[in-house]
Design a protein around this motif. Sequence first.
Motif, short mmCIF file in Angstrom:
data_model
loop_
_atom_site.label_atom_id
_atom_site.label_comp_id
_atom_site.label_asym_id
_atom_site.label_seq_id
_atom_site.Cartn_x
_atom_site.Cartn_y
_atom_site.Cartn_z
N ILE A 69 0.87 -1.17 0.12
CA ILE A 69 -0.02 0.01 0.04
C ILE A 69 0.80 1.22 -0.08
O ILE A 69 0.61 2.14 -0.74
CB ILE A 69 -0.98 -0.20 1.44
CG1 ILE A 69 -1.95 -0.96 1.11
CG2 ILE A 69 -1.88 1.35 1.41
CD1 ILE A 69 -2.84 -1.61 -0.01
N ILE A 70 1.91 1.31 0.89
CA ILE A 70 2.93 2.53 1.07
C ILE A 70 3.36 2.47 -0.47
O ILE A 70 3.47 3.82 -0.92
CB ILE A 70 4.01 2.46 2.15
CG1 ILE A 70 3.08 2.30 3.33
CG2 ILE A 70 5.07 3.28 1.79
CD1 ILE A 70 3.90 1.77 4.45
N GLY A 125 2.18 -6.82 -7.73
CA GLY A 125 1.39 -8.00 -8.04
C GLY A 125 0.29 -7.74 -9.15
O GLY A 125 0.55 -6.61 -9.88
N TYR A 126 -0.45 -8.49 -9.55
CA TYR A 126 -1.38 -8.38 -10.51
C TYR A 126 -2.48 -7.40 -10.28
O TYR A 126 -2.73 -6.94 -9.00
CB TYR A 126 -2.20 -9.75 -10.78
CG TYR A 126 -1.01 -10.81 -11.49
CD1 TYR A 126 -0.84 -10.54 -12.76
CD2 TYR A 126 -0.59 -11.63 -10.82
CE1 TYR A 126 -0.07 -11.43 -13.46
CE2 TYR A 126 0.13 -12.67 -11.53
CZ TYR A 126 0.42 -12.68 -12.65
OH TYR A 126 1.30 -13.37 -13.25
N LEU A 127 -2.95 -6.60 -11.02
CA LEU A 127 -3.72 -5.51 -10.76
C LEU A 127 -5.03 -5.87 -10.02
O LEU A 127 -5.25 -5.04 -9.20
CB LEU A 127 -4.28 -4.90 -12.29
CG LEU A 127 -5.28 -3.81 -12.19
CD1 LEU A 127 -4.51 -2.52 -11.61
CD2 LEU A 127 -5.54 -3.25 -13.76
N GLN A 128 -5.74 -6.84 -10.52
CA GLN A 128 -6.92 -7.31 -9.53
C GLN A 128 -6.53 -7.36 -8.17
O GLN A 128 -7.26 -6.91 -7.24
CB GLN A 128 -7.52 -8.56 -10.16
CG GLN A 128 -8.11 -8.41 -11.66
CD GLN A 128 -7.11 -8.83 -12.60
OE1 GLN A 128 -5.73 -9.14 -12.29
NE2 GLN A 128 -7.41 -8.56 -13.83
N TYR A 129 -5.38 -8.11 -7.76
CA TYR A 129 -5.18 -8.23 -6.35
C TYR A 129 -4.53 -6.89 -5.88
O TYR A 129 -5.06 -6.79 -4.85
CB TYR A 129 -3.77 -9.26 -6.39
CG TYR A 129 -2.97 -9.57 -4.90
CD1 TYR A 129 -3.69 -10.23 -4.10
CD2 TYR A 129 -2.09 -8.63 -4.76
CE1 TYR A 129 -3.32 -10.38 -2.92
CE2 TYR A 129 -1.68 -8.89 -3.63
CZ TYR A 129 -2.01 -9.42 -2.44
OH TYR A 129 -1.56 -9.60 -1.35
N PHE A 130 -3.92 -6.16 -6.50
CA PHE A 130 -3.51 -4.93 -5.96
C PHE A 130 -4.58 -3.87 -5.69
O PHE A 130 -4.81 -3.18 -4.68
CB PHE A 130 -2.20 -4.29 -6.89
CG PHE A 130 -2.03 -2.88 -6.29
CD1 PHE A 130 -1.28 -2.73 -5.24
CD2 PHE A 130 -2.34 -1.96 -7.01
CE1 PHE A 130 -0.91 -1.51 -4.82
CE2 PHE A 130 -2.03 -0.42 -6.69
CZ PHE A 130 -1.35 -0.16 -5.51
N LYS A 175 -7.99 -0.97 -2.33
CA LYS A 175 -9.49 -0.48 -1.73
C LYS A 175 -9.72 -0.89 -0.71
O LYS A 175 -10.26 -0.15 0.14
CB LYS A 175 -10.34 -0.91 -2.94
CG LYS A 175 -11.85 -0.31 -2.83
CD LYS A 175 -12.65 -0.42 -3.75
CE LYS A 175 -13.90 0.39 -3.50
NZ LYS A 175 -14.98 0.10 -4.44
N SER A 176 -9.52 -2.04 -0.07
CA SER A 176 -9.63 -2.41 1.18
C SER A 176 -8.97 -1.70 2.21
O SER A 176 -9.65 -1.63 3.37
CB SER A 176 -9.55 -4.01 1.47
OG SER A 176 -8.14 -4.34 1.55
N THR A 220 -10.15 3.37 -4.86
CA THR A 220 -9.52 2.55 -6.00
C THR A 220 -8.26 3.08 -6.38
O THR A 220 -8.17 4.36 -6.11
CB THR A 220 -10.42 2.28 -6.99
OG1 THR A 220 -10.46 3.60 -7.88
CG2 THR A 220 -11.74 1.91 -6.91
N PRO A 221 -7.38 2.24 -6.87
CA PRO A 221 -6.14 3.14 -7.08
C PRO A 221 -6.21 4.26 -8.53
O PRO A 221 -5.38 5.20 -8.28
CB PRO A 221 -5.38 1.68 -7.92
CG PRO A 221 -5.74 0.65 -7.22
CD PRO A 221 -7.41 0.86 -7.28
N ALA A 222 -7.18 3.99 -9.10
CA ALA A 222 -7.54 5.03 -10.25
C ALA A 222 -8.23 6.46 -9.39
O ALA A 222 -7.64 7.34 -9.83
CB ALA A 222 -8.58 4.54 -11.26
N THR A 223 -8.90 6.05 -8.42
CA THR A 223 -9.42 7.22 -7.99
C THR A 223 -8.27 8.04 -7.09
O THR A 223 -8.08 9.06 -7.04
CB THR A 223 -10.50 6.87 -6.73
OG1 THR A 223 -11.60 6.13 -7.72
CG2 THR A 223 -11.36 7.98 -6.06
#
Length: 63
Positions: free
Chosen positions: A14-15, A38-43, A48-49, A54-57
């Motif tokens: 996350i950092i 890692g893969y996009l879905q995992y990351f 988000k959790s 989300t990464p885009a937001t």
Amino acid sequence: MGQSTQLHSHQGLIIKGCNLLPDAWLTINRMALQRELGYLQYFARLFKSKTCLTPATFRFSAQ
């Protein structure tokens, strides 16, 4: 120190993601793969959790 290895690893991702996401020259998918997040879905799910964004937001709000 008192944290599980998985939790420590997740915090590191996350950092790292928070530091890399504002750079818009890479797509989020390419950034995740090239920067060992890692893969996009995992990351994206992990990001988000932990941040409620989300990464885009996050990227959009950091610019």
